[in-house]
Enzyme design. Structure first.
Site, mmCIF file in Angstrom:
data_model
loop_
_atom_site.group_PDB
_atom_site.id
_atom_site.type_symbol
_atom_site.label_atom_id
_atom_site.label_comp_id
_atom_site.label_asym_id
_atom_site.label_seq_id
_atom_site.Cartn_x
_atom_site.Cartn_y
_atom_site.Cartn_z
ATOM 1 N N TYR A 14 -63.713 12.225 14.875
ATOM 2 C CA TYR A 14 -63.645 12.330 13.412
ATOM 3 C C TYR A 14 -62.269 12.791 12.944
ATOM 4 C CZ TYR A 14 -68.625 11.555 12.841
ATOM 5 O OH TYR A 14 -69.877 10.982 12.819
ATOM 6 N N ASP A 36 -58.875 8.143 24.506
ATOM 7 C CA ASP A 36 -60.126 8.885 24.677
ATOM 8 C C ASP A 36 -60.708 8.534 26.043
ATOM 9 O OD1 ASP A 36 -62.107 10.183 22.216
ATOM 10 O OD2 ASP A 36 -63.008 9.825 24.180
ATOM 11 N N THR A 91 -64.363 21.065 20.547
ATOM 12 C CA THR A 91 -64.350 22.445 21.046
ATOM 13 C C THR A 91 -65.671 23.118 20.634
ATOM 14 O OG1 THR A 91 -63.145 22.985 19.007
ATOM 15 C CG2 THR A 91 -61.839 22.797 21.018
ATOM 16 N N THR A 131 -59.646 22.811 16.646
ATOM 17 C CA THR A 131 -59.849 24.178 16.186
ATOM 18 C C THR A 131 -60.163 25.039 17.401
ATOM 19 O OG1 THR A 131 -60.740 23.316 14.132
ATOM 20 C CG2 THR A 131 -61.217 25.632 14.643
ATOM 21 N N CYS A 275 -68.573 22.108 12.094
ATOM 22 C CA CYS A 275 -67.564 23.162 12.232
ATOM 23 C C CYS A 275 -67.868 24.504 11.595
ATOM 24 C CB CYS A 275 -66.221 22.646 11.730
ATOM 25 S SG CYS A 275 -65.611 21.326 12.786
HETATM 26 P P1 NAD Z 1 -65.357 14.527 18.043
HETATM 27 O O1 NAD Z 1 -66.435 14.987 18.945
HETATM 28 O O2 NAD Z 1 -65.675 13.578 16.940
HETATM 29 O O3 NAD Z 1 -64.195 13.840 18.902
HETATM 30 C C1 NAD Z 1 -63.629 14.423 20.022
HETATM 31 C C2 NAD Z 1 -63.259 13.312 20.992
HETATM 32 O O4 NAD Z 1 -62.496 13.879 22.061
HETATM 33 C C3 NAD Z 1 -64.469 12.626 21.653
HETATM 34 O O5 NAD Z 1 -64.425 11.234 21.376
HETATM 35 C C4 NAD Z 1 -64.293 12.918 23.141
HETATM 36 O O6 NAD Z 1 -64.695 11.859 23.988
HETATM 37 C C5 NAD Z 1 -62.794 13.144 23.242
HETATM 38 N N1 NAD Z 1 -62.371 13.906 24.421
HETATM 39 C C6 NAD Z 1 -62.912 15.041 24.929
HETATM 40 N N2 NAD Z 1 -62.201 15.453 25.995
HETATM 41 C C7 NAD Z 1 -61.195 14.564 26.165
HETATM 42 C C8 NAD Z 1 -60.125 14.454 27.098
HETATM 43 N N3 NAD Z 1 -59.961 15.350 28.063
HETATM 44 N N4 NAD Z 1 -59.275 13.414 26.972
HETATM 45 C C9 NAD Z 1 -59.440 12.507 25.989
HETATM 46 N N5 NAD Z 1 -60.427 12.552 25.078
HETATM 47 C C10 NAD Z 1 -61.293 13.573 25.164
HETATM 48 O O7 NAD Z 1 -64.684 15.838 17.459
HETATM 49 P P2 NAD Z 1 -63.948 16.001 16.045
HETATM 50 O O8 NAD Z 1 -64.965 16.164 14.965
HETATM 51 O O9 NAD Z 1 -62.896 14.956 15.924
HETATM 52 O O10 NAD Z 1 -63.268 17.432 16.227
HETATM 53 C C11 NAD Z 1 -62.170 17.617 17.079
HETATM 54 C C12 NAD Z 1 -61.592 19.001 16.820
HETATM 55 O O11 NAD Z 1 -61.152 19.087 15.466
HETATM 56 C C13 NAD Z 1 -62.612 20.143 16.992
HETATM 57 O O12 NAD Z 1 -61.950 21.248 17.513
HETATM 58 C C14 NAD Z 1 -63.064 20.420 15.567
HETATM 59 O O13 NAD Z 1 -63.473 21.763 15.401
HETATM 60 C C15 NAD Z 1 -61.804 20.162 14.776
HETATM 61 N N6 NAD Z 1 -61.999 19.750 13.375
HETATM 62 C C16 NAD Z 1 -62.996 18.868 13.041
HETATM 63 C C17 NAD Z 1 -63.124 18.445 11.715
HETATM 64 C C18 NAD Z 1 -64.203 17.481 11.301
HETATM 65 O O14 NAD Z 1 -64.337 17.233 10.104
HETATM 66 N N7 NAD Z 1 -64.984 16.894 12.195
HETATM 67 C C19 NAD Z 1 -62.217 18.888 10.765
HETATM 68 C C20 NAD Z 1 -61.205 19.762 11.141
HETATM 69 C C21 NAD Z 1 -61.103 20.176 12.457
HETATM 70 C C1 UGA Z 2 -65.219 21.617 6.365
HETATM 71 C C2 UGA Z 2 -64.004 22.106 5.550
HETATM 72 O O1 UGA Z 2 -64.227 21.842 4.168
HETATM 73 C C3 UGA Z 2 -62.742 21.418 6.019
HETATM 74 O O2 UGA Z 2 -61.605 21.950 5.326
HETATM 75 C C4 UGA Z 2 -62.575 21.627 7.519
HETATM 76 O O3 UGA Z 2 -61.435 20.937 7.993
HETATM 77 C C5 UGA Z 2 -63.804 21.119 8.232
HETATM 78 O O4 UGA Z 2 -64.979 21.817 7.734
HETATM 79 C C6 UGA Z 2 -63.777 21.365 9.706
HETATM 80 O O5 UGA Z 2 -63.096 22.227 10.194
HETATM 81 O O6 UGA Z 2 -64.557 20.643 10.344
HETATM 82 P P1 UGA Z 2 -66.793 19.489 6.302
HETATM 83 O O7 UGA Z 2 -67.668 20.301 7.175
HETATM 84 O O8 UGA Z 2 -66.460 18.117 6.726
HETATM 85 O O9 UGA Z 2 -65.393 20.246 6.066
HETATM 86 O O10 UGA Z 2 -67.444 19.369 4.858
HETATM 87 P P2 UGA Z 2 -67.557 20.371 3.615
HETATM 88 O O11 UGA Z 2 -67.297 19.600 2.391
HETATM 89 O O12 UGA Z 2 -66.789 21.602 3.801
HETATM 90 O O13 UGA Z 2 -69.106 20.729 3.619
HETATM 91 C C7 UGA Z 2 -69.668 21.526 4.647
HETATM 92 C C8 UGA Z 2 -71.119 21.798 4.316
HETATM 93 O O14 UGA Z 2 -71.229 22.691 3.204
HETATM 94 C C9 UGA Z 2 -71.913 20.554 3.914
HETATM 95 O O15 UGA Z 2 -73.200 20.590 4.456
HETATM 96 C C10 UGA Z 2 -71.950 20.640 2.402
HETATM 97 O O16 UGA Z 2 -73.051 19.962 1.859
HETATM 98 C C11 UGA Z 2 -72.067 22.138 2.221
HETATM 99 N N1 UGA Z 2 -71.581 22.585 0.892
HETATM 100 C C12 UGA Z 2 -70.282 22.449 0.544
HETATM 101 C C13 UGA Z 2 -72.475 23.179 0.024
HETATM 102 O O17 UGA Z 2 -73.666 23.329 0.336
HETATM 103 N N2 UGA Z 2 -72.026 23.593 -1.207
HETATM 104 C C14 UGA Z 2 -70.734 23.462 -1.583
HETATM 105 O O18 UGA Z 2 -70.390 23.879 -2.728
HETATM 106 C C15 UGA Z 2 -69.834 22.868 -0.689
#
Ligand code: NAD
Ligand code: UGA
Length: 466
Positions: A14, A36, A91, A131, A275
């Site tokens: 993502y 990946d 993570t 993260t 997260c």
């Molecule tokens: P995800 O699970 O969608 O994707 C992670 C990918 O990494 C997977 O496709 C997995 O196969 C791959 N992977 C794992 N180990 C690997 C390796 N050794 N080499 C190559 N590929 C490998 O995770 P994500 O949602 O993209 O989140 C990634 C990080 O970003 C996490 O630490 C998360 O906390 C942080 N983050 C996520 C969001 C979000 O909205 N999802 C937003 C901000 C930060």
């Molecule tokens: C959140 C943060 O907003 C991002 O900045 C961050 O990068 C990310 O986590 C991450 O580290 O993964 P995300 O989880 O994608 O983003 O979505 P949000 O919009 O933050 O919503 C999180 C949850 O809170 C959802 O279930 C949403 O419905 C809920 N929410 C949000 C509420 O119930 N009320 C609100 O007013 C806002």
């Protein structure tokens, strides 16, 4: 074509996919390759059906793929080629061993560092995009330093703040980009290099540079503060339901104070997503590790309030339906953790469904982006609900692709994701087809209560008098 710089991103999830697509779009002179371990994931990124749903993502990917944006499983050769390697792997919270249920598992990050150390033949900047617990960069740096070729690696922290459902907008117009690095000439040069990448589309005033540890910790703190606001307003929603105050009016009234601000005050059935909970638990564990038990307990309360909100909602549903949901058909509108995403990780909807299944309700789930297979994965993964623990699972859950069919003959509707389409449904038609009394339980405050009551529904919404 020759490029000025080469970026490799480990992890095509993502974050890795959308982030690299936006870098590629804004930096045509940079070659970007996302790698990946999961070949299926990479195949999907190379196909017409991307592995994740995100508004605007397909257009960005299709405009760059094959030009300066590539998706590949050739991890080692792509690392070798790169000047900058991003680590954007998952993570998750540890499920066993020391810190189980609290600490973040950084094994994937360590593995990436080991792979980079093994295959690199030139100096590189390694960027933590994942993260991570504060001081992870130290572990990454030490693993990288073990390479046997005398290479130099600079480790930067560049946490991602995008939210799902708005990822492309967030990446195109970020509120800020945060880059942490070592306070040495080498560290500062590496920071400058990464700043120059973002400077292709982000105003320099919005690029914040700090030391490594502030950057790593800021990411956890940002999520903790956001989730805290949701738990705070959700705690007030319970009080509203008992007193006649209206939580939406309260959000408006307090959010108009610029010191408080209007965002993240939308009361709900509970926050979900991959997260918020994970990162707060990570923060709680860090506080505990440093003996700061009061701080740990303070932040833990944000999660406890969220758990309370999810179970409170189901309890109230059952109590309104004459204290029994057994055998009743309930239409579940929405399974994703928020609108405009197909992501179901930690979704509040799954918790409500689980609790209703325990009451032996028959659930008909409709979500425009979530497939049955994904729902079952979520039940199994987050809630440990599967055909062993719940032999009737397959019978109790029907997935529908037509929202009207989901509601046909139902005793109640539960709105659990705030998809826009739920606002404009033909509720007259739905009402006619339902068992009476026809209940609507709105966990997202999306329906027009007054209109629905005029139609004949009994409506209960989060934070409104029940
Ligand atoms: P995800 O699970 O969608 O994707 C992670 C990918 O990494 C997977 O496709 C997995 O196969 C791959 N992977 C794992 N180990 C690997 C390796 N050794 N080499 C190559 N590929 C490998 O995770 P994500 O949602 O993209 O989140 C990634 C990080 O970003 C996490 O630490 C998360 O906390 C942080 N983050 C996520 C969001 C979000 O909205 N999802 C937003 C901000 C930060
Ligand atoms: C959140 C943060 O907003 C991002 O900045 C961050 O990068 C990310 O986590 C991450 O580290 O993964 P995300 O989880 O994608 O983003 O979505 P949000 O919009 O933050 O919503 C999180 C949850 O809170 C959802 O279930 C949403 O419905 C809920 N929410 C949000 C509420 O119930 N009320 C609100 O007013 C806002």
């Amino acid at each position: 074509m020759s490029f000025d710089l080469s970026i490799c991103c480990m992890g095509a999830g993502y974050v890795g996919g959308p982030t690299m697509a936006v870098i590629a779009k804004n930096c045509p002179n940079i070659r970007v390759c996302v790698v990946d371990l999961n070949a299926k994931q990479i195949d999907a990124w190379n196909s017409a059906e991307l592995p994740i749903y995100e508004p605007g993502l397909k257009e960005v990917v299709e405009s760059c793929r094959g030009k300066n944006l590539f998706f590949s499983t050739s991890i080692e050769s792509e690392i070798a080629l790169a000047d900058i390697v991003f680590i954007s792997v998952n993570t998750p919270t540890k499920t066993q061993g020391i810190g189980a249920g609290r600490a973040a598992n950084i094994k994937n990050c360590e593995l990436c560092a080991r792979t980079i150390a093994k295959v690199a033949t030139t100096n590189k900047i390694v960027v933590e995009k994942s993260t991570v617990p504060v001081r992870t960069a130290d572990a990454v740096r030490r693993v990288l330093a073990c390479n046997d070729k005398g290479l130099e690696f600079q480790v930067l922290s560049n946490p991602e703040f995008l939210a799902e459902g708005t990822a492309i907008d967030d990446l195109e117009k970020p509120s800020r980009v945060l880059i942490g690095g070592e306070e040495t000439p080498g560290g500062q040069a590496a920071i400058a290099k990464l700043v120059s990448v973002y400077a292709n589309w982000v105003p320099s005033s919005q690029i914040i540079t700090t030391n490594l540890w502030s950057s790593e910790l800021s990411k956890l703190v940002a999520n903790a503060f956001l989730a805290q606001r949701v738990s705070s307003i959700n705690s007030i929603s319970a009080l509203c339901e008992s007193t006649g105050a209206d939580v939406s009016e309260i959000s408006r009234a307090i959010g108009s104070d610029p010191r408080i601000g209007p965002r993240f005050l939308q009361s709900s059935v509970g926050f979900g997503g991959s997260c918020f909970q994970k990162d707060i638990l990570n923060l709680v564990y860090l506080c505990e590790t440093f003996g700061l038990d009061e701080c740990a307990e303070y932040w833990h309360q944000v999660i406890k309030m969220n758990d309370y909100q999810k179970s409170r909602f189901t309890q109230k549903m059952v109590s309104r339906m004459f204290n029994t949901a057994t055998g009743k058909k309930i239409a579940i509108l929405g399974f994703a953790f928020k609108k405009d995403t197909g992501d179901t990780r930690e979704t509040a909807s799954a918790f409500v469904c689980r609790d209703l299944m325990q009451e032996k309700a028959r659930l008909h789930v409709y979500d425009p982006q979530v497939k049955r297979e994904q729902m079952m994965i979520e039940f199994d993964y987050t809630l440990n609900v599967n055909t062993t623990t719940e032999p009737d699972l397959e019978k109790l859950i029907t997935t529908e692709t037509d929202v009207y069919k989901a509601c046909e003959g139902a005793h109640a509707i539960a709105v659990l994701t705030e998809w826009d389409e739920f606002k404009g449904l033909d509720y007259e038609r739905i009402y006619k087809g339902m068992s009476k009394p026809a209940f609507v339980f709105d966990g997202r405050n999306v329906v027009d209560i007054k209109t629905l009551r005029e139609i004949g529904f009994e409506v209960y919404a989060i934070g409104k008098p029940w």
